[in-house]
Design a protein around this motif. Structure first.
Motif, PDB file in Angstrom:
ATOM      1  N   CYS A  83       0.968  -1.248  -0.039  1.00 41.07           N
ATOM      2  CA  CYS A  83       0.101  -0.029  -0.121  1.00 41.07           C
ATOM      3  C   CYS A  83       0.812   1.152   0.002  1.00 41.07           C
ATOM      4  O   CYS A  83       0.670   2.405  -0.653  1.00 41.07           O
ATOM      5  CB  CYS A  83      -0.814  -0.055   1.385  1.00 41.07           C
ATOM      6  SG  CYS A  83      -2.263  -1.146   1.133  1.00 41.07           S
ATOM      7  N   GLU A 124       2.441   1.855  -3.523  1.00 43.09           N
ATOM      8  CA  GLU A 124       1.506   2.192  -4.437  1.00 43.09           C
ATOM      9  C   GLU A 124       1.133   3.787  -4.109  1.00 43.09           C
ATOM     10  O   GLU A 124       1.221   4.540  -5.168  1.00 43.09           O
ATOM     11  CB  GLU A 124       0.231   1.476  -4.405  1.00 43.09           C
ATOM     12  CG  GLU A 124      -0.815   1.956  -5.489  1.00 43.09           C
ATOM     13  CD  GLU A 124      -2.034   0.923  -5.556  1.00 43.09           C
ATOM     14  OE1 GLU A 124      -3.010   1.525  -6.480  1.00 43.09           O
ATOM     15  OE2 GLU A 124      -1.952   0.181  -4.894  1.00 43.09           O
ATOM     16  N   HIS A 125       1.163   4.092  -2.848  1.00 40.90           N
ATOM     17  CA  HIS A 125       0.816   5.546  -2.464  1.00 40.90           C
ATOM     18  C   HIS A 125       1.972   6.366  -2.860  1.00 40.90           C
ATOM     19  O   HIS A 125       1.693   7.345  -3.466  1.00 40.90           O
ATOM     20  CB  HIS A 125       0.611   5.671  -0.997  1.00 40.90           C
ATOM     21  CG  HIS A 125      -0.001   6.871  -0.422  1.00 40.90           C
ATOM     22  ND1 HIS A 125       0.960   7.944  -0.277  1.00 40.90           N
ATOM     23  CD2 HIS A 125      -1.098   7.340  -0.178  1.00 40.90           C
ATOM     24  CE1 HIS A 125       0.421   8.953   0.202  1.00 40.90           C
ATOM     25  NE2 HIS A 125      -1.016   8.613   0.399  1.00 40.90           N
ATOM     26  N   ARG A 158      -7.769   7.389  -4.825  1.00 42.52           N
ATOM     27  CA  ARG A 158      -7.137   6.177  -4.824  1.00 42.52           C
ATOM     28  C   ARG A 158      -6.106   6.175  -3.363  1.00 42.52           C
ATOM     29  O   ARG A 158      -5.871   5.527  -2.682  1.00 42.52           O
ATOM     30  CB  ARG A 158      -6.410   5.846  -5.896  1.00 42.52           C
ATOM     31  CG  ARG A 158      -5.522   4.613  -5.740  1.00 42.52           C
ATOM     32  CD  ARG A 158      -6.390   3.441  -5.398  1.00 42.52           C
ATOM     33  NE  ARG A 158      -5.472   2.188  -5.286  1.00 42.52           N
ATOM     34  CZ  ARG A 158      -5.947   1.110  -4.583  1.00 42.52           C
ATOM     35  NH1 ARG A 158      -7.028   0.853  -4.118  1.00 42.52           N
ATOM     36  NH2 ARG A 158      -4.942  -0.028  -4.737  1.00 42.52           N
ATOM     37  N   LYS A 159      -5.381   7.516  -3.466  1.00 41.26           N
ATOM     38  CA  LYS A 159      -4.393   7.700  -2.367  1.00 41.26           C
ATOM     39  C   LYS A 159      -5.386   7.809  -0.971  1.00 41.26           C
ATOM     40  O   LYS A 159      -4.661   7.095   0.074  1.00 41.26           O
ATOM     41  CB  LYS A 159      -3.951   9.147  -2.418  1.00 41.26           C
ATOM     42  CG  LYS A 159      -2.876   9.120  -3.765  1.00 41.26           C
ATOM     43  CD  LYS A 159      -2.281  10.670  -3.779  1.00 41.26           C
ATOM     44  CE  LYS A 159      -1.313  10.668  -2.572  1.00 41.26           C
ATOM     45  NZ  LYS A 159      -0.552  11.769  -2.728  1.00 41.26           N
ATOM     46  N   GLN A 175      -8.069   5.879  -0.228  1.00 38.40           N
ATOM     47  CA  GLN A 175      -8.345   4.367  -0.042  1.00 38.40           C
ATOM     48  C   GLN A 175      -6.884   3.894   0.411  1.00 38.40           C
ATOM     49  O   GLN A 175      -7.158   3.124   1.675  1.00 38.40           O
ATOM     50  CB  GLN A 175      -8.777   3.888  -1.230  1.00 38.40           C
ATOM     51  CG  GLN A 175      -9.971   4.313  -1.860  1.00 38.40           C
ATOM     52  CD  GLN A 175     -10.709   3.850  -3.157  1.00 38.40           C
ATOM     53  OE1 GLN A 175      -9.767   3.015  -3.642  1.00 38.40           O
ATOM     54  NE2 GLN A 175     -11.525   4.130  -3.537  1.00 38.40           N
ATOM     55  N   LEU A 176      -6.078   3.798  -0.260  1.00 35.73           N
ATOM     56  CA  LEU A 176      -4.795   3.437   0.530  1.00 35.73           C
ATOM     57  C   LEU A 176      -4.232   3.825   1.677  1.00 35.73           C
ATOM     58  O   LEU A 176      -3.873   2.958   2.592  1.00 35.73           O
ATOM     59  CB  LEU A 176      -3.333   3.679  -0.405  1.00 35.73           C
ATOM     60  CG  LEU A 176      -3.683   3.065  -2.016  1.00 35.73           C
ATOM     61  CD1 LEU A 176      -2.462   3.744  -2.925  1.00 35.73           C
ATOM     62  CD2 LEU A 176      -3.392   1.652  -1.923  1.00 35.73           C
ATOM     63  N   SER A 189      -4.043   1.522   4.875  1.00 38.68           N
ATOM     64  CA  SER A 189      -2.673   1.264   5.563  1.00 38.68           C
ATOM     65  C   SER A 189      -2.942   1.385   7.086  1.00 38.68           C
ATOM     66  O   SER A 189      -2.468   0.719   7.705  1.00 38.68           O
ATOM     67  CB  SER A 189      -1.893   2.261   5.185  1.00 38.68           C
ATOM     68  OG  SER A 189      -1.320   2.041   3.747  1.00 38.68           O
TER      69      SER A 189
END
Length: 518
Positions: free
Chosen positions: A175, A178-179, A192-193, A195-196, A200
């Motif tokens: 996570c 990807e972030h 999306r950020k 959500q990550l 996390s």
């Protein structure tokens, strides 16, 4: 057109109510109210209060006990719901004298005083005896598995929990990776950020819970001669993962001993293990001590009170204990039906029963279908092939066990291997093995043989026939009628207190139906 009186539910009214008049005779609340006010000493609760020299006044334990037991009788175990009932339900208002304890105080009362709850349980048992509701001749013991306030997903052996922790850590790293890639990109990636970040944080909390548990936990060992590590639970490590007819649960086994005369519960304990055989001795000790404390009998077991329990309580150690202590018990092994001529045609009539089907595993041809000669120590499979004696064991108690294994060449081409072997494909490999079976017998002088003779006798069959009608309706009343089928607390001591509250509801109802409380 008919002319009816108009009515409107959305209106308020001032009503004058006498609380005493709301508690009508021949009801559960009437029996509960008079029991606690006139028969029960609540000084065991008073010892926990230290506000006599100052501080805020507390709600009387009598009030709290009344509303909690009445709520349990209605299937209400939520402390928030009990508070709401005290605000709106007229019977709750009558029992509480229009007081409304906060839900945190109600929850605290249930969980903090298990010893005082046991004192109330004991005093009500004494009232049952004074009212002539105890026969003290036959007791039936059984258990009821209930879910607890812990998730089974948080269970595992310590190595399994370590694997789970490491897996969560890898997910957190993925996570974060990807972030980091999304930093500085278009605004469309902001969702999306978020959500990550949320994922996390959630994974981080779960990682920390497991990690902290592993730092202090020791392997939890099971019961038996050679105990193995069983699954721990990071939420309530005294609860256990149990298999029931309705699936697997994380919970406790509420065990109760019930008197035959009016189905009064005389002893109640909670155990954080699914197996029942190790609960027999603590239950018998509890019965003996409770009867001695109440003065009903100095030693009820020596008075030859009959003890019955189902096959889950039967093993060699328990039978040895019962014979050594001279307990008048009738606890059958799991083969006692097969020795009874009455059930000789049961398989033909109803078909074979295999417990493995409940667990989701494959059923195979049982060892009873194999031709075993104990004198020659030979065995033939259902297809008529000779099996070879793998090994045998002899215990100091006189118990003998022989193990046979089918020849690989016979099992490999056997036409019924699909129904005879759990893993038929293993017979096709060089390292595989044929079908394995074992047979056990004794020299006739062991404690298990002693118990078999008792259960198989005409008197034993007649006595054991009372077990189901004595104890099973009790669990049906508590779990189905009263909907008390789940524990809301954590830890064995607290759960045991709540289990006794459940049992108190049943006993008070019996006093309402058969006693004379006024």
């Amino acid at each position: 057109m008919p002319n009816f009186k108009k009515y409107n539910y959305s209106q308020d009214a001032m009503v004058v109510i006498n609380f005493e008049e709301q508690i009508q005779p021949n009801t559960f609340e009437f029996t509960l109210h008079h029991l606690i006010d006139q028969h029960i000493d609540l000084s065991a609760f008073h010892e926990h209060y230290n506000n006599d020299a100052g501080g805020r006044s507390a709600y009387d334990p009598a009030i709290l006990l009344k509303i909690i037991l009445f709520a349990y009788a209605k299937g209400i175990t939520s402390s928030r719901e009990i508070q709401w009932q005290c605000e709106h339900n007229i019977t709750f208002k009558a029992l509480s004298c229009d007081s409304v304890p906060h839900f945190t105080g109600i929850a605290s009362f249930v969980s903090r005083y298990p010893e005082a709850i046991e004192s109330v349980f004991e005093q009500i048992l004494l009232v049952c005896d004074e009212q002539g509701l105890l026969g003290n001749e036959l007791f039936a013991i059984d258990g009821c598995k209930m879910s607890s306030n812990a998730a089974k997903e948080h269970s595992g052996t310590l190595p399994e929990l370590e694997v789970k922790r490491d897996k969560i850590q890898r997910k957190i790293r993925a996570c974060l990776k990807e972030h980091k890639k999304l930093d500085g990109r278009k605004p469309a990636e902001r969702e999306r950020k978020k959500q990550l970040e949320s994922a996390s944080a959630t994974l981080g909390q779960e990682f920390e819970r497991i990690n902290q548990f592993l730092k202090t936990a020791t392997p939890r060992m099971g019961q038996g001669k050679k105990p193995k590590e069983v699954k721990s639970n990071i939420t309530d490590n005294e609860s256990a993962k149990m298999t029931t007819s309705k699936g697997t649960i994380q919970g406790y086994n509420g065990v109760a001993a019930v008197d035959k005369k009016h189905q009064i519960i005389i002893e109640a304990q909670a155990f954080g293990e699914g197996q029942e055989h190790h609960t027999l001795e603590p239950m018998l000790t509890g019965i003996k001590q409770r009867y001695a404390r109440t003065g009903i009998s100095p030693d009820i077991l020596k008075d030859q009170a009959i003890i019955t329990a189902d096959t889950g309580f039967s093993n060699d150690a328990n039978n040895e204990y019962l014979r050594r202590e001279g307990v008048n018990a009738y606890i059958p092994d799991n083969q006692f039906r097969s020795r009874d001529k009455i059930f000789a045609q049961q398989k033909d009539k109803y078909g074979k029963r295999h417990r493995d089907t409940l667990k989701g595993t494959k059923s195979v041809i049982p060892s009873s279908e194999f031709d075993f000669d104990r004198k020659r120590k030979t065995c033939r499979c259902p297809q008529g092939n000779d099996m070879w004696l793998s090994h045998e064991t002899v215990e100091s108690t006189g118990k003998r066990k022989v193990f046979f294994q089918g020849k690989l060449t016979d099992c490999r081409d056997c036409p019924i291997k699909a129904s005879c072997m759990r893993n038929p494909d293993s017979a096709n490999t060089r390292e595989g093995a044929g079908r394995q079976v074992s047979f056990t017998w004794t020299n006739g002088r062991t404690a298990t043989d002693w118990m078999k003779r008792r259960v198989d006798s005409r008197e034993g069959k007649a006595i054991y026939g009372h077990r189901m009608s004595t104890v099973e309706p009790v669990f049906g009343n508590i779990g189905t009628n009263k909907r008390l089928n789940r524990f809301s607390l954590r830890g064995k001591t607290k759960v045991q207190g709540q289990w006794r509250l459940f049992c108190l509801v049943h006993n008070i109802e019996k006093l309402m139906n058969y006693g004379a409380i006024a």
